[in-house]
Design an enzyme around this catalytic site. Structure first.
Site, short mmCIF file in Angstrom:
data_model
loop_
_atom_site.label_atom_id
_atom_site.label_comp_id
_atom_site.label_asym_id
_atom_site.label_seq_id
_atom_site.Cartn_x
_atom_site.Cartn_y
_atom_site.Cartn_z
N GLY A 65 0.78 -1.24 0.00
CA GLY A 65 0.00 0.00 0.00
C GLY A 65 0.80 1.28 0.00
N TYR A 98 10.59 -13.92 -11.67
CA TYR A 98 9.50 -13.02 -11.28
C TYR A 98 8.26 -13.27 -12.14
CZ TYR A 98 7.05 -8.52 -10.70
OH TYR A 98 6.11 -7.54 -10.45
N PRO A 106 -1.60 -4.31 -15.54
CA PRO A 106 -1.34 -2.98 -16.10
C PRO A 106 -0.15 -3.02 -17.06
CG PRO A 106 -0.52 -3.11 -13.85
CD PRO A 106 -1.15 -4.44 -14.16
#
Length: 324
Positions: A17, A146, A173
Site C-alpha cells: 500500500g 519473477y 497494467p
C-alpha cells in the site's frame, strides 16, 4: 450479486500500500470520494508485515479481518538484479502470493484482486497481446523467475474458483508511472528514471544520456488512472480471467517521444543523447485494451503529456522524500 457486494460495507486490505499503485488507490479513496459509506481501507507496507513469512501474513490478516483484498505487494528490482537473482525473485514472490491468497481463503475473504505485470506475457508472441495469451510460451529470459511467480497467481485464482467458488482475479497494467514511483536511475521504472536523469542533467548543465536508440514503444498508464480502475475492478469485475488495464494501442509511444515530453515538462533545454551502444530491450509489448473497453467504453485516461507534467511537478515538489 454484484450490487449486493457493492452496497455491503467492505473492509479492504491493500498489500504493497505504500508503493506507486497503493498510493494512487489511497488518493482515489481519500481525495476523490472513492470510499463508500461504512467502508474501511487499510494500506499495508513492509513495516506492517513481511508477507514472505506465513506467520506474519496470518497475523496481519487476523488483526484487520478484511472482507476484500487488493494484492499489490511483490519483491521487485531492476533489470540487472533480476538477471542475477531469478531464483530469489521466483521463490519470494511465490511465497508472498501463496501466503496472501491462502490466508484470504482461510479467513473467508470475499474477493481478491491481484496486480500482475505485462512482463508475464510470452517473449515471442503476436501483437496485440490479450488476456488469453499469458501461458502461451516462456516469458523473457531476463526476469523469468519473477514472471513465472506472477503467472502462478492466475493459475491459483482459477484453482480457488474451481475448488471453492472464490472470486479471486487479477489485473495486468502496462507501464505504470506517477507520483510516489521509484525514480532511481539504475532500477526505477523507465519514465521515472528518465525524469530523475533529466532533472539531474538540468541542474548540472549536462546532456541527458538515454540508454538505447529511443525507438522501443510502450503503453504508459498514469498511476491515478490505474488506481481508479483497480477500485472499479474490486467492486464490479466478476470474472476470474485477468483483465489488461491499459491505454489504447494507438496511444503507444516511443521512448524518444516520452523523453522529449519529460524535457518539456522540466523545461530542459540541453542536449539529449541516445546511446545506441546500449541494448533497446523489447522493441514493443503492444497490449489490447478491448476487453476493458467492453466494460468501460467511456473511461477517460489522463493524456501522457499531462500525466508526465503532473509527475514531474510532484517529483520536484517532493524531491526530499522521493525514492531516488
Amino acid at each position: 450479486m454484484a450490487s449486493e457486494r457493492k452496497t455491503a460495507p467492505m473492509r479492504v486490505l491493500v498489500t504493497g500500500g505504500s508503493g506507486l499503485v497503493g498510493k494512487a488507490i489511497e488518493h482515489a479513496v481519500q481525495q476523490e470520494g472513492g470510499k463508500l459509506e461504512g467502508e474501511e481501507w487499510i494500506f499495508l507496507s513492509t513495516k506492517d508485515a513481511n508477507l514472505v513469512d506465513v506467520g506474519q501474513t496470518r497475523a496481519v490478516f487476523e488483526k484487520h479481518r478484511p472482507t476484500h483484498v487488493i494484492h499489490l505487494a511483490a519483491k521487485v528490482g531492476g533489470l540487472f538484479l533480476h538477471m542475477k537473482e531469478n531464483l530469489h525473485f521466483l521463490r519470494d514472490n511465490i511465497k508472498i502470493n501463496d501466503n496472501v491468497l491462502q490466508t484470504a481463503h482461510e479467513m473467508g475473504v470475499t474477493k481478491v484482486v491481484s496486480c500482475l505485470s505485462s512482463c508475464i506475457f510470452p517473449d515471442k508472441t503476436t501483437y496485440p497481446i490479450d488476456e488469453t495469451m499469458i501461458h502461451n510460451g516462456p516469458p523473457h529470459d531476463s526476469n523469468f523467475g519473477y514472471s513465472h511467480a506472477k503467472r502462478m497467481i492466475d493459475v491459483q485464482n482459477r484453482a480457488y474458483f474451481q475448488q471453492f467458488g472464490h472470486r479471486y482475479t487479477a489485473v495486468i497494467p502496462t507501464n505504470v508511472f506517477g507520483p510516489y514511483d521509484n525514480f532511481n536511475i539504475e532500477n526505477g521504472h523507465v519514465l521515472s528514471a528518465l525524469i530523475n536523469k533529466t532533472h539531474k542533467a538540468k541542474t548540472a548543465g549536462t546532456p541527458v544520456n538515454v540508454c538505447g536508440s529511443g525507438s522501443p514503444r510502450r503503453q504508459f498508464i498514469y498511476s491515478l488512472d490505474l488506481g481508479r480502475l483497480i477500485i472499479w475492478a474490486l467492486r464490479e469485475y466478476d470474472e476470474i480471467e485477468p483483465l489488461i488495464l491499459s491505454v489504447a494501442e494507438e496511444d503507444e509511444v516511443s521512448i524518444k517521444d516520452a523523453v522529449h515530453m519529460i524535457a518539456d515538462a522540466l523545461d530542459f533545454k540541453g542536449k539529449v543523447h541516445f546511446d545506441t551502444s546500449m541494448s533497446d530491450g523489447q522493441l514493443k509489448k503492444t497490449a489490447s485494451n478491448a476487453k476493458l473497453r467492453r466494460y468501460l467504453p467511456d473511461f477517460t485516461f489522463t493524456p501522457l503529456q499531462k500525466g508526465i507534467q503532473m509527475t514531474c511537478d510532484w517529483f520536484i515538489a517532493n524531491y526530499d522524500i522521493a525514492r531516488t
